[in-house]
Design an enzyme around this catalytic site. Structure first.
Site, PDB file in Angstrom:
ATOM      1  N   HIS A   1     -17.681   3.339  -3.124  1.00 49.14           N
ATOM      2  CA  HIS A   1     -16.685   4.489  -2.853  1.00 49.14           C
ATOM      3  C   HIS A   1     -17.187   5.627  -3.888  1.00 49.14           C
ATOM      4  CE1 HIS A   1     -13.327   2.399  -0.238  1.00 49.14           C
ATOM      5  NE2 HIS A   1     -14.753   2.318   0.380  1.00 49.14           N
TER       6      HIS A   1
ATOM      7  N   ARG B   1       0.776  -1.100   0.145  1.00 49.40           N
ATOM      8  CA  ARG B   1       0.052   0.229  -0.038  1.00 49.40           C
ATOM      9  C   ARG B   1       1.007   1.216   0.022  1.00 49.40           C
ATOM     10  NH1 ARG B   1      -4.870   2.203   3.984  1.00 49.40           N
ATOM     11  NH2 ARG B   1      -4.890   4.255   3.274  1.00 49.40           N
TER      12      ARG B   1
ATOM     13  N   TYR C   1     -15.393   9.859  -0.347  1.00 50.46           N
ATOM     14  CA  TYR C   1     -14.386   9.592  -1.370  1.00 50.46           C
ATOM     15  C   TYR C   1     -14.460  10.435  -2.586  1.00 50.46           C
ATOM     16  CZ  TYR C   1     -13.058   5.386   1.218  1.00 50.46           C
ATOM     17  OH  TYR C   1     -12.319   4.447   1.933  1.00 50.46           O
TER      18      TYR C   1
ATOM     19  N   ASN D   1     -10.774  -4.350  -0.139  1.00 52.18           N
ATOM     20  CA  ASN D   1     -10.963  -3.288  -1.196  1.00 52.18           C
ATOM     21  C   ASN D   1     -10.093  -3.350  -2.088  1.00 52.18           C
ATOM     22  OD1 ASN D   1     -12.704  -1.326  -0.156  1.00 52.18           O
ATOM     23  ND2 ASN D   1     -11.302  -0.844   1.546  1.00 52.18           N
TER      24      ASN D   1
ATOM     25  N   CYS E   1     -19.437  -2.494   2.226  1.00 51.23           N
ATOM     26  CA  CYS E   1     -18.593  -1.148   2.653  1.00 51.23           C
ATOM     27  C   CYS E   1     -19.089  -0.603   4.128  1.00 51.23           C
ATOM     28  CB  CYS E   1     -18.545  -0.180   1.720  1.00 51.23           C
ATOM     29  SG  CYS E   1     -17.615   1.177   1.860  1.00 51.23           S
TER      30      CYS E   1
END
Length: 435
Positions: free
Chosen positions: A200, A95, A251, A149, A170
């Site tokens: 998102h 990440r 988001y 995700n 979510c």
């Protein structure tokens, strides 16, 4: 009732204690007798800590729930009633690479959208499809609840390339319910929200409190209800909201406030303080708490990790399936004409009626152009991302990333891919074969 076997793939996640808490709190209606926590060898230490904490939580609650930690995924999946996936292929180190490389190339670095979300999807989809193969063989009647995700893209890949009964979840929708319930001082059952969009990237198109529309409150920032005179702004310009006639989710800031967010991220990069760096520190702190033998419950500090209330959404969904309550949940499911401006076979995030044998999305009204434009744009990127992940085709990967609204040009997309693919080579065997 016979006990249910619940399998958590990615069981060493810092989120798991919240899930265990939800299982314990619902023992009277949800007879889960076994929880199997599965992880990979690289996550051995975290899995061991989570296993010990989970057992302490169960013991404190005086529940007869069996906790099993294992690296043997097939054994864990066999005969499961429910499988929850919350995996992170490449751990937090990848990440961090995603975010740093993205920002270095002048685009937003984020784990579920843009170039970072794209690479996370490429790493994750093949692993998730392998999990689905195990489920088809060893637990064909099980429900798969996917929290991994980017949840919408992962769920779409599963729906297109497996026969598993999969639902994507979510915590974004449940957070809206909790926010509005708190603002108006009502229980969550008195909050009714219509969502349209994809994971998102959802918009609220109607909000009712105790049967009365309250969209105007949010769009104007004022309410005629005494308890809710000061309406949360959610960080949006009110004129912008009024012309949109909808409420974006958090988001959307990456799309609607791109310049500001990118500037902030560039500063964070210079100081080695991106979100990935912050999460690594939060994780470190959490696991120090978790391994304390005196800790017997989910610590408050977990809320700093993000993803709060995800287990509440998961347990509520399992209850609706198991008890056939026909309740409405906001889920990632196959479109099947629900949103007319999107293809039938893609994943969408909308309100659904949940029964023990099926999940049925509720029809969405015509989507106005101020929502439709961005929605179709991002969905096309997601379709190509799924195709790239299952084919290992670099050309399709380039087209997908070029299409993303946060990547300004094909040249930029190619430069990002040129750096990201070699860094991720270990996790992208299909691309290595394709070369």
């Amino acid at each position: 009732m016979d006990g249910l076997k619940l399998t958590v793939i990615g069981g060493g996640s810092s989120y798991t204690p919240e899930l265990i808490e939800g299982i314990i709190n619902n023992q009277d209606v949800l007879p889960i007798s076994e929880v199997w926590l599965v992880d990979v060898e690289e996550g051995k230490e975290k899995l061991s800590i989570i296993e010990a904490l989970s057992k302490r939580m169960v013991e404190k609650a005086k529940c007869s729930i069996k906790i099993v930690a294992t690296f043997h995924r097939k054994e864990a999946i066999k005969d499961a009633a429910y499988v929850i996936t919350q995996i992170r292929v490449g751990q937090l180190a990848m990440r961090r690479n995603d975010e740093y490389i993205s920002i270095k190339h002048g685009v937003i670095g984020q784990e579920t959208t843009g170039a970072g979300g794209f690479m996370k999807a490429l790493r994750t989809i093949p692993v998730m499809l392998d999990i689905c193969k195990d489920m088809e063989e060893l637990a064909p009647d099980a429900w798969l609840l996917n929290f991994t995700n980017p949840a919408g893209i992962i769920t779409e890949a599963i729906l297109k390339h497996s026969n598993v009964k999969a639902i994507g979840l979510c915590n974004n929708p449940i957070n809206f319910y909790k926010k509005f319930a708190s603002t108006y001082h009502v229980p969550m059952k008195d909050v009714s929200i219509n969502f349209v969009g994809i994971n998102h990237l959802i918009w609220i198109t109607s909000l009712y409190i105790s049967g009365e529309s309250r969209m105007r409150d949010i769009l104007t920032g004022k309410s005629d209800i005494y308890e809710a005179k000061n309406i949360p702004s959610f960080g949006w310009d009110l004129e912008f909201l009024q012309s949109m006639k909808a409420i974006p989710c958090g988001y959307h800031k990456y799309y609607y406030q791109t310049d500001r967010i990118l500037e902030e991220q560039r500063e964070q990069l210079q100081n080695n303080e991106t979100r990935a760096d912050q999460v690594q520190q939060v994780e470190k702190d959490l696991f120090e708490i978790y391994q304390n033998p005196e800790v017997q419950e989910k610590p408050k500090a977990l809320e700093k990790r993000g993803g709060a209330y995800y287990s509440e959404a998961a347990i509520d969904l399992i209850k609706s399936i198991h008890l056939n309550t026909k309740r409405v949940h906001t889920l990632n499911v196959r479109n099947n004409g629900t949103i007319a401006c999107l293809p039938d076979d893609v994943s969408i995030e909308v309100n659904c009626v949940v029964e023990s044998h099926q999940v049925t999305p509720l029809q969405v009204e015509e989507v106005p152009p101020q929502i439709r434009g961005l929605l179709q744009h991002v969905k096309a990127y997601e379709e190509l991302t799924v195709e790239a992940a299952v084919s290992g085709d670099e050309g399709i990967a380039l087209q997908a990333l070029t299409l993303h609204p946060l990547v300004p040009s094909a040249e930029r997309a190619k430069n990002i891919l040129t750096e990201m693919l070699p860094v991720n080579e270990k996790y992208l065997p299909l691309f290595s074969v394709h070369k």
